[in-house]
Design a protein around this motif. Structure first.
Motif, mmCIF file in Angstrom:
data_model
loop_
_atom_site.group_PDB
_atom_site.id
_atom_site.type_symbol
_atom_site.label_atom_id
_atom_site.label_comp_id
_atom_site.label_asym_id
_atom_site.label_seq_id
_atom_site.Cartn_x
_atom_site.Cartn_y
_atom_site.Cartn_z
ATOM 1 N N ILE A 203 0.832 -1.198 0.000
ATOM 2 C CA ILE A 203 0.000 0.000 0.000
ATOM 3 C C ILE A 203 0.871 1.254 0.000
ATOM 4 O O ILE A 203 0.571 2.240 -0.671
ATOM 5 N N TYR B 291 -7.248 5.592 0.222
ATOM 6 C CA TYR B 291 -8.517 4.934 0.471
ATOM 7 C C TYR B 291 -9.722 5.808 0.161
ATOM 8 O O TYR B 291 -10.851 5.352 0.282
ATOM 9 N N GLY C 263 -11.426 0.986 -2.910
ATOM 10 C CA GLY C 263 -11.928 0.223 -1.775
ATOM 11 C C GLY C 263 -10.712 -0.428 -1.149
ATOM 12 O O GLY C 263 -9.861 0.249 -0.606
ATOM 13 N N THR C 264 -10.610 -1.709 -1.280
ATOM 14 C CA THR C 264 -9.428 -2.394 -0.785
ATOM 15 C C THR C 264 -8.415 -2.516 -1.919
ATOM 16 O O THR C 264 -8.707 -2.194 -3.065
ATOM 17 N N LYS C 265 -7.267 -3.006 -1.604
ATOM 18 C CA LYS C 265 -6.248 -3.228 -2.613
ATOM 19 C C LYS C 265 -6.785 -4.216 -3.646
ATOM 20 O O LYS C 265 -6.563 -4.063 -4.846
ATOM 21 N N GLU C 266 -7.504 -5.202 -3.178
ATOM 22 C CA GLU C 266 -8.053 -6.186 -4.113
ATOM 23 C C GLU C 266 -9.121 -5.562 -5.010
ATOM 24 O O GLU C 266 -9.233 -5.915 -6.189
ATOM 25 N N ASP C 267 -9.906 -4.666 -4.466
ATOM 26 C CA ASP C 267 -10.893 -3.974 -5.307
ATOM 27 C C ASP C 267 -10.206 -3.300 -6.484
ATOM 28 O O ASP C 267 -10.706 -3.310 -7.614
#
Lengths: 210, 210, 210, 210
Positions: B26, B41, B45-49
DNA sequence: AATGAATGAGGCTTCATTCAT
DNA sequence: TATGAATGAAGCCTCATTCAT
């Protein structure tokens, strides 16, 4: 290598192939190998050492095998190389995937040696292609592109081939040899005794990967 | 998308391509995007998003482009698909590498949707190959193997092609089209007006990737 | 207070009661109030200010009501206090829970003022109990323990009472008054006109919590 | 449990009681236990696991002790339960406060098991109260309310009792037993040999909390 | 009045590795 | 040979708060 050492190496090959180097934790390795994470360190240096040794060993074998083919005519040579690449990528899917996919995970100071090995191996291909072009056996306008295309094409086998699936190993190798000659614009009829060729290559593979 | 949002996405594409999803932290993303990691952020959303959205967008574009070719005869269709794949992998090297290499980084519950997209795209290839075989235009004994081989071969471009290098984009696409027809054992003379074909495909790419 | 300001306060009361002060985030408050988290800050100081104001207001009301009962005889006084405590804890369950449970969340420099208010309120109880003991109306060997026990007992109502449930509010208050007198070992017959007592207390509550 | 494991648990009990679960950070726990925050994780699962284990152990002990009293007559039973509750809440103030106050901090999927334990324990109280009412020994119009009131009243001890303070432990238990009988409207003279009763309960507590 | 953007600090947790036993 | 214990650094992510608009 000790039995336990082999377990560690196998665990690493499996997990690095499945999840990638950075996606695999020390604890994952330990669990897969049936050891505590501290014990792991009796059988390896760092996690990166493990990766380097897997890659090095794999590339050295590939190189050793590939060097057996120098001397023969270009068409035979490239056919042998394709069969070698396909057979090894089909039967040693995990470690070949690690070699092909995890190069970027190497730190700068470890990458050089591994890349050098890979380059020597790829040079065998380039030499065969260039020789075939010079002989007028192959007809490609961009020989380097052809090398890269062939290696990607053949290496891809490791990503999908299922030994228990519908395609026999020898057939697989033959199909790829045919496709490779197509890529190279090889004129004339395909060489005879093809199955024999695959079998001779397989013998070499068996010997070196013993 | 906002300017900063684009910077975040671009940073992710670059780093995921260079170092892999798990190899990218991140903090790396934030630094590359010129933001604090907390600010990141606001734009994801998340890193996976972030990974999923990169993959989804890329695959949807490929699919959209590929669907433009349905209808034409198999040889033309596969040529167009090869050119599409090569052009996009050469000019959008980073995001296509993310799509091709980071699928395994997806968690099980996100993987399905992405794989479905990829499968739809690959079905376009399979359909063209199968139709060509049925028509007697292609001569391959294992059509599915041919599809996998072609996709690997063409996708590999993203791993090495340098836009500033010696090979012009159009030439690259043409070389791959030739090799692909070789792989498929396409009989007869190569189709004429090839450069025009590449240019028509390029127009479509430009439109969809605008 | 403005309409929106009330929404913020209500959101805080609900969430602090449900999840505790530390278990409630600014974003939770904002969402519950239907605002952005930045807008929240137009209607409050810090999160702790919000907590302090909720507690202060609640305690001031309780104190104001409790002070209405000074003057009457101990048995009447304690009965009124019990009814007051139970009625308020039953009808203003959320804010009373915040007062009773979140004192520890206050930072040292805010705690003093709030604790002082609570102590003044509890002194009303202690005074009544002590007076009753002096009069021989109550029979307890440890009056301070009795106070603590009664307050815990009565305050507990806020943790379980359901206004829509089987127990009517007035009955609840009466049951607790009975139990409290039991705790205090109050001799003799229970005072008459009990329902009237509860209703008089309810009037006061309605006025002060208007 | 290992010595260090005990230190971790003790630190958690202290801090969860003082500041609440959400008010306690991992770093706080580590510091209090004299460990690095990473080392903490050798001795616990997640922070919530720690909370669950504290609660579970405490409730299981309470339940085990409470079940020793089944069989005797209601007045004796409720007296024993009150004494048990008061003694444990006075001598194990921290962990009982955690049990009583932090239930809401449990995530939905962990709450069930803990609540079930608490419910089994509270059922012991309800059974005793109901039996006493049926026997005409207790006179309460709302037995469930009485249970809730008693538990709150007795549990409150953990919030203020000081072992080094002016009230001896046995006296405390006796006072609460008296008050509890008052709450329940127990007719007739108080049972004799009260101090013996407290001492017998204390023996059980000592055994189970050993 | 309202909010999107921004952030330093900190949330909980896992990382790869070392070391005493 | 094997491992529990230990940790600094880092993992991803959310915190409460501010500010320009």
């Amino acid at each position: 290598m000790s039995l336990t050492g082999t377990r560690v190496r196998d665990a690493a090959v499996e997990l690095f192939a499945e999840r990638g180097f950075h996606g695999t934790g020390i604890r994952d390795l330990a669990e897969r190998a049936g050891l505590s994470s501290a014990t792991l360190y009796h059988y390896m240096g760092t996690k990166e050492d493990l990766l380097v040794s897997i890659m090095t060993e794999s590339l050295e074998r590939l190189l050793k095998a590939g060097e057996r083919f120098t001397g023969s005519d270009p068409l035979k040579r490239i056919t042998d190389l394709v069969e070698l690449h396909v057979l090894t990528h089909a039967t040693h899917r995990l470690e070949t995937r690690v070699v092909d996919d995890e190069m970027r995970a190497l730190s700068p100071d470890r990458r050089g040696a591994v890349v050098a090995l890979r380059d020597r191996y790829e040079a065998l291909w380039q030499d065969a292609i260039d020789a075939g072009c010079a002989d007028g056996v192959f007809h490609v306008r961009a020989p380097k592109v052809a090398r890269l295309a062939l290696l990607e094409m053949c290496g891809g086998v490791a990503r999908w081939y299922a030994p228990a699936g519908p395609i026999a190993l020898e057939d697989l190798a033959l199909r790829y040899a045919e496709m490779a000659l197509g890529v190279l614009g090889a004129a004339g009829p395909p060489p005879v005794f093809q199955v024999d060729s695959v079998r001779r290559v397989q013998v070499i593979v068996d010997e070196i990967w013993a």
